[in-house]
Design an enzyme around this catalytic site. Structure first.
Site, PDB file in Angstrom:
ATOM      1  CB  SER A  90      -0.960   0.020   1.195  1.00 30.26           C
ATOM      2  OG  SER A  90      -0.265   0.242   2.401  1.00 30.26           O
ATOM      3  CE  LYS A 131      -3.029   1.936   4.817  1.00 31.82           C
ATOM      4  NZ  LYS A 131      -2.968   1.144   3.579  1.00 31.82           N
TER       5      LYS A 131
END
Length: 207
Positions: free
Chosen positions: A39, A84
């Protein structure tokens, strides 16, 4: 007796100090974690080891680790922490329109990811135009986060750099400050290019 004291002083004491120092460092300051998944590709790679600094002083552009079990109601079994990038902090608005990401109506410099990820990746399941209000009204977000137009107090809006595969705030809502483990730093043994990419948005956040 002298031999016993000498043994304690030369071996036991240094080992005890080392163990205590290790526990203090890993508990209150830094730790090493391994990236799991794609990700954050290409800036952080699957199975790459990074340093996590335990801090609550986060800014837009920082890459963070947080306890996803407390944030993602649809987390897959066996998963725990997500990595993230902080896009917005408390009080910020976020809007995406035709390949451009805006925070507080200012264009965000996204040169750290590809044009395709800026466009199709960010639009993903939510179309070519979205805002916090529209995302939080989809019914996907945690109950407390629904129907919000700004990032709440002590919270963050986060996205993965590999937007087309990232499960992030678009899908589960805001990340609470109390669930953040720390801020990612890339160790010296990785290339300068990789480290520069991680820092790039933080240095030049608005275009």
């Amino acid at each position: 007796m002298k031999k016993v004291l000498s043994f304690i002083w030369n071996w036991v004491v240094p080992i005890a100090i080392g163990v205590i120092a290790y526990l203090l460092i890993t508990t209150f300051w830094i730790n090493i974690v391994t990236i799991n998944g794609d990700s954050m590709d290409p800036n952080l790679l699957d199975q790459q080891k990074v340093v996590v600094q335990k801090t609550q002083n986060l800014k837009r552009g920082d890459v963070v680790v947080f306890d996803a079990r407390e944030e993602d109601p649809r987390i897959k079994a066996g998963n725990k922490d997500y990595v993230k990038r902080v896009i917005a902090v408390a009080g910020d608005t976020v809007q995406y329109k035709d390949g451009t990401l805006y925070v507080n109506d200012k264009k965000v410099d996204q040169s750290f990811i590809s044009t395709d990820e800026q466009n199709a990746g960010t639009a993903s399941s939510f179309g070519s135009s979205w805002s916090l209000q529209s995302l939080s009204s989809t019914g996907l977000w945690k109950q407390d986060d629904q129907n919000k137009s700004v990032v709440p107090k002590d919270s963050y809006f986060v996205l993965g750099d590999h937007r087309s595969v990232s499960n992030d705030s678009r899908y589960f809502g805001f990340v609470s400050k109390k669930h953040v483990v720390g801020k990612i730093h890339v160790p010296f043994w990785y290339s300068t290019t990789v480290k520069d990419n991680i820092a790039k948005e933080n240095q030049h956040y608005f275009a």
